[in-house]
Design an enzyme around this catalytic site. Structure first.
Site, PDB file in Angstrom:
ATOM      1  N   ASP A   1      43.168  44.196  47.779  1.00 20.12           N
ATOM      2  CA  ASP A   1      43.750  44.157  46.435  1.00 20.12           C
ATOM      3  C   ASP A   1      44.931  45.111  46.295  1.00 20.12           C
ATOM      4  OD1 ASP A   1      40.320  44.274  45.439  1.00 20.12           O
ATOM      5  OD2 ASP A   1      41.531  42.471  45.746  1.00 20.12           O
TER       6      ASP A   1
ATOM      7  N   GLU B   1      42.698  35.235  38.572  1.00 14.88           N
ATOM      8  CA  GLU B   1      42.537  36.694  38.520  1.00 14.88           C
ATOM      9  C   GLU B   1      43.763  37.367  39.126  1.00 14.88           C
ATOM     10  OE1 GLU B   1      38.920  37.122  40.727  1.00 14.88           O
ATOM     11  OE2 GLU B   1      39.769  36.240  42.521  1.00 14.88           O
TER      12      GLU B   1
HETATM   13  C1  6LW Z   1      39.065  41.744  42.721  1.00 16.31           C
HETATM   14  C2  6LW Z   1      39.373  40.343  42.342  1.00 16.31           C
HETATM   15  C3  6LW Z   1      38.675  39.613  43.411  1.00 16.31           C
HETATM   16  O1  6LW Z   1      39.024  42.619  41.640  1.00 16.31           O
HETATM   17  O2  6LW Z   1      37.684  40.338  43.937  1.00 16.31           O
HETATM   18  O3  6LW Z   1      38.028  37.742  44.466  1.00 16.31           O
HETATM   19  C4  6LW Z   1      37.672  41.586  43.300  1.00 16.31           C
HETATM   20  N1  6LW Z   1      38.948  38.465  43.780  1.00 16.31           N
HETATM   21  O4  6LW Z   1      40.750  40.047  42.328  1.00 16.31           O
HETATM   22  C5  6LW Z   1      37.351  42.653  44.269  1.00 16.31           C
HETATM   23  O5  6LW Z   1      38.276  42.646  45.328  1.00 16.31           O
END
Ligand code: 6LW
Length: 503
Positions: free
Chosen positions: A14, A174
């Site tokens: 991330d 996200e």
């Molecule tokens: C992160 C989100 C994600 O906050 O997993 O699968 C979480 N996507 O973007 C942890 O990496």
């Protein structure tokens, strides 16, 4: 000149990046590990040096209730008016917050909470002084990216949270970031989930609250079903460099073995960003990131490599060392025996989601040699110390010394879910050197003493510690540890620790 991906190998998911003049700063998520949110510095986007952590105190980062892969999720770093801001989510405590500083190596401020919930918070400092806060959440308007305006001095919400984009229909919209450029607000997100369906999509609007028009070429990045050593690319952030070109950092994985499984975690990748004539970006080569790519036109600035050996002759642990949740102060010391790292077991074991005496570093290479010299003469049953190759409390391989029926023994233990296998041998008195040879498909364990030469203890598959088997969002650590089922914990003295990359 070319560079190889990942530019930051190992469990550093991330990534978020910002630029200040000729300096670039990058942060990654850290979950249940402490200190949290490592921060890196670069001058050329390819060579990165860790300069600290954003969250270094229990007050900033309470992890007592953090389950494995709980704690700190994705961060964002932004710079505005002389201040660095890092916003993230502690999913096991206060939710969304940010910290700020004028010195990126730290210290950073106490947490400033933000009431808008969800994960993957981000910030946009608009030209008119407004500050917008985004996160991905399930709200009264459905799933997707929500935005509100905040007072950056206090974190207070100055508007309601509004759904601004649901993405293009992929699972889990996200990782939002909003950029103001070319007369638009560009909203870039990840979709498809952080596994093999991961992708980056983007939309734009002339208004920060939309309506957002989706890019006709979405996804602008995905390595889905590519014949590549890199997969699951997504969760990207953009930065414009001195020559006006744009670049992206994002996460990706490097699965080994068949079926594809990865144990190093999600790593930091770099890619160029191209633009179409009608002002839409595309990341990498036509939306795909390659293992080797052409480097940015920036003067190369390399940093000294970590020394192979840490001989613990310092009063502080190096930045690459990490604890599992908030460490108990009495569980470790560099002062008790100068020149040694002393670990004292507590009642937490490696099989609990707790905070055992644990000092570890990320496994960042498929092939490397690890060794540690340890002085440990257990007098009581139930005390143990050694090295662990650790993914989580149900998936770890341990090479340790313990007392069994009054005899000093060496134990090689493999814990994979509900399965546990132990190899036990007599262990000579005196100091031991614990060895782990990491290879892409297995870890080999042995130990040697002055009297006995090398004792081979066995091996374990890397794929049984992979994310595909263990689950979660982290990556493998190699750690020194000590546990004690009683209060009389015999100290384990680690004289040195070697980590020598071989790939
Ligand atoms: C992160 C989100 C994600 O906050 O997993 O699968 C979480 N996507 O973007 C942890 O990496």
């Amino acid at each position: 000149m070319q560079y190889a991906n990942p530019v930051i190998p190992g469990f550093y998911p991330d990534p978020s990046i910002c630029r200040v003049g000729d300096d670039y700063y990058l942060v990654t998520s850290s979950f249940e590990y402490f200190p949290g949110v490592p921060i890196f510095h670069s001058r050329d986007l390819v060579n990165w040096q860790q300069i600290g952590h954003c969250l270094t105190s229990k007050r900033q980062l309470p992890l007592a209730n953090a389950w494995s892969s709980g704690g700190i999720f994705a961060p964002t770093i932004r710079y505005h008016d002389g201040w660095f801001y890092m916003t993230t989510t502690n999913v096991s405590s206060i939710g969304n917050f940010y910290v700020k500083t004028t010195q990126p190596s730290g210290p950073w401020s106490d947490p400033i909470p933000v009431a808008q919930n969800g994960i993957d918070p981000s910030l946009l400092f608009d030209d008119d002084g407004r500050v917008f806060f985004q996160s991905t959440r399930t709200g009264d308007q459905g799933d997707g990216i929500y935005q509100c305006e905040i007072d950056i001095e206090t974190g207070s919400m100055m508007s309601e949270s509004r759904l601004i984009w649901e993405g293009t229909g992929g699972a889990h919209p996200e990782a939002p970031h909003v950029y103001k450029m070319k007369g638009y607000y560009y909203l870039m997100i990840a979709e498809g989930g952080t596994e093999y369906g991961h992708m980056v999509t983007i939309a734009r609007s002339t208004d920060p609250y939309g309506p957002y028009e989706a890019c006709p070429n979405n996804p602008i990045l995905s390595n889905r079903s590519m014949k590549s050593s890199i997969h699951a690319t997504g969760h990207a952030d953009l930065v414009q460099i001195q020559d006006g070109s744009w670049w992206s950092v994002c996460l990706g994985i490097r699965p080994v073995s068949y079926p594809m499984r990865h144990h190093l975690g999600r790593e930091v990748l770099l890619a160029p960003v191209g633009w179409t004539d009608d002002g839409w970006p595309v990341i990498g080569n036509g939306g795909r990131i390659e293992p080797v790519m052409d480097a940015p036109l920036l003067p190369e600035v390399r940093w000294p490599d970590w020394p192979v050996r840490d001989d613990f002759n310092h009063t502080q642990l190096g930045l690459d060392w990490t604890f599992l949740r908030n460490p108990e102060p009495e569980s470790w010391s560099l002062e008790e025996r100068p020149g040694y790292l002393t670990l004292r077991g507590n009642q937490a074991s490696l099989d609990d989601a707790g905070s055992p005496a644990f000092v570890g570093r990320r496994l960042c290479h498929f092939s490397c040699h690890v060794a540690a010299a340890m002085e440990f003469e257990p007098m009581n049953e139930g005390v143990e110390a050694g090295l662990t190759v650790y993914m989580n409390e149900k998936h770890h391989y341990d090479l340790a010394v313990r007392s069994i029926e009054g005899r000093k023994m060496v134990v090689f233990r493999r814990t994979v879910g509900s399965l546990r296998v132990e190899e036990i041998r007599d262990c000579p008195l005196g100091p031991v050197v614990l060895n782990i040879e990491a290879q892409p498909d297995k870890f080999e364990f042995s130990l040697r003493t002055y009297q006995s030469g090398t004792i081979e203890m066995g091996w374990g598959e890397t794929h049984l510690l992979s994310t595909e088997v263990a689950g979660g969002f982290t990556g493998v650590f190699i750690a020194m540890y000590a546990v004690s089922e009683t209060k009389q914990a015999t100290p384990a003295l680690f004289d040195w620790f070697d980590y020598k990359p071989l790939d």
